[in-house]
Design an enzyme around this catalytic site. Structure first.
Site, PDB file in Angstrom:
ATOM      1  CB  CYS A 211      -1.076  -0.088   1.085  1.00 27.16           C
ATOM      2  SG  CYS A 211      -1.985  -1.501   1.362  1.00 27.16           S
ATOM      3  CG  ASP A 212       4.985   3.401  -0.208  1.00 25.35           C
ATOM      4  OD1 ASP A 212       4.978   4.237  -1.266  1.00 25.35           O
ATOM      5  OD2 ASP A 212       5.470   3.635   0.833  1.00 25.35           O
TER       6      ASP A 212
END
Ligand SMILES: *Cc1c(COP(=O)(O)O)cnc(C)c1O
Length: 376
Positions: A324-325
């Site tokens: 989730c980056d």
């Protein structure tokens, strides 16, 4: 070369992502270096891949080691090497780690600054020291310039100071930059080093060793890189040209060359998507990304060859990792082609990933564990 790895994957069906390292390939690479650079003593740069089996293999092959810190030194000792085969090559060391290494028998250290020299004089007296020379890393896909080394006048003064402080000014080191694609960089770096040797000679200091660092490349996607024998020729011609019959001992610290092409990562396609009805960009998300071990895709510096199943028609994709980056995008500017038939669950092989992958993988980002390595 990869059949052993493919057989392992087919038989064992390990969960992905995982890195499989074929130890036989490392032996071949090691022997190639021995063959083409017989006068050069090999110090494996442990950071490239610190797997226990890899270090043990290199201990058995009589390699020496370039270590960056206490933990790597401990791993090398645990694998059975004596500390006279270890160079503490990092120029940025804690005083207590220098003292620890010295207590354990390490006598080879590198530095590139006045304060580091003071630390060595204090905690590693009489040791053999290398001063690292700043060189321009042009042509390297993974540059190590700027951060390391000092310029030639400073290096000269520091080596004189090293002697005054009771250390043994032993040699000069440099690194032409990792995955160096320009063989003329050897001539430039060796020429500069030779100049420093002679400047020190005039100051009454006779250096014994030139440390040629790393930089020997491996073959990635579309890489039209020179072979090991061309690099070896360039190195030896420059040595003869600049040192003539006053040849110092030579050492090298290969990482990528020894292990890059010994590894393959198997990864699984987790998602394939489009972002809008108008734009037909196909996003392919793998179960490995920048934080799972593919850190060298930063700025798309290293472009791995990626094999996906299905032959048919291919189309461009944006390749990304699973975390989730939003920094976890592997390739966007360089357009990889993948089969249009690619589907979720398909396995892809990321080739030539033996070096600088597992050692870079995060321990727990988003709950993803570090990259599992199998040495076979
Ligand atoms: C990383 C490193 C190496 C290895 O470089 P490669 O390009 O992988 O061969 C060698 N020496 C030092 C000091 C390093 O930091």
């Amino acid at each position: 070369m990869t059949t052993k790895i493919l057989r392992f994957l087919a038989e064992q069906q390990p969960s992905t992502p995982c890195l499989i390292v074929d130890l036989d390939v490392i032996v071949n690479n090691y022997n190639a270096m021995r063959n083409f650079l017989p006068a050069v003593e090999i110090f494996y740069a442990v950071k490239a891949n610190p797997a226990k089996e890899v270090i043990s293999l290199l201990v058995d092959l009589k390699s020496c080691f370039d270590a960056a810190g206490r933990q790597e030194i401990e791993q090398i000792i645990a694998a059975g090497a004596t500390t006279d085969r270890i160079l503490f090559g990092n120029t940025i060391k804690k005083q207590k780690d220098i003292a620890w290494a010295y207590d354990h028998g390490v006598r080879l250290f590198a530095f590139d600054s006045k304060i580091e020299l003071q630390k060595l004089a204090q905690s590693a007296p009489t040791s053999n020291v290398f001063c690292r020379l700043l060189v321009n890393c042009e042509g390297a896909d993974w540059s190590l310039s700027k951060k390391f080394g000092c310029d030639i006048e400073m290096a000269r003064d520091l080596m004189i100071e090293a002697q005054e402080k009771g250390l043994n000014p032993y040699g000069i080191s440099f690194h032409v930059g990792s995955q160096q694609t320009r063989i003329d960089q050897w001539d430039i770096a060796i020429g500069k080093t030779a100049r420093l040797f002679f400047m020190l000679n005039e100051a009454g200091i006779e250096l014994k060793v030139i440390n040629l660092g790393g930089g020997l490349p491996t073959r990635y996607l579309n890489d039209n890189i020179a072979s090991i024998n061309s690099h070896a020729d360039a190195i030896m011609s420059a040595m003869v040209k600049y040192f003539g019959n006053k040849m110092p001992l030579m050492i090298m610290e290969p990482g990528r060359f020894l292990i890059g092409n010994a590894g393959i990562i198997e990864s699984e396609v987790v998602l394939i998507s489009n972002k809008s009805y108008d734009e037909n960009v196909r996003w392919v998300y793998l179960d490995i990304g920048k934080f799972g071990g593919l850190a060298e895709t930063m700025n798309e510096s290293i472009k791995y060859s990626i094999q996906a199943p299905g032959d048919g028609i291919t189309g461009p994709v944006v390749l990304a990792g699973p975390t989730c980056d939003s920094a976890d995008i592997l390739y966007e500017i360089f357009q990889y082609q993948m089969p249009l038939s690619l589907k979720v669950g398909d396995k892809v092989l990321i080739m030539t990933t033996g070096a600088y992958t597992a050692s870079y993988s995060a321990v727990n980002f988003n709950g993803f564990g570090p990259l599992k390595t199998y040495c076979i």
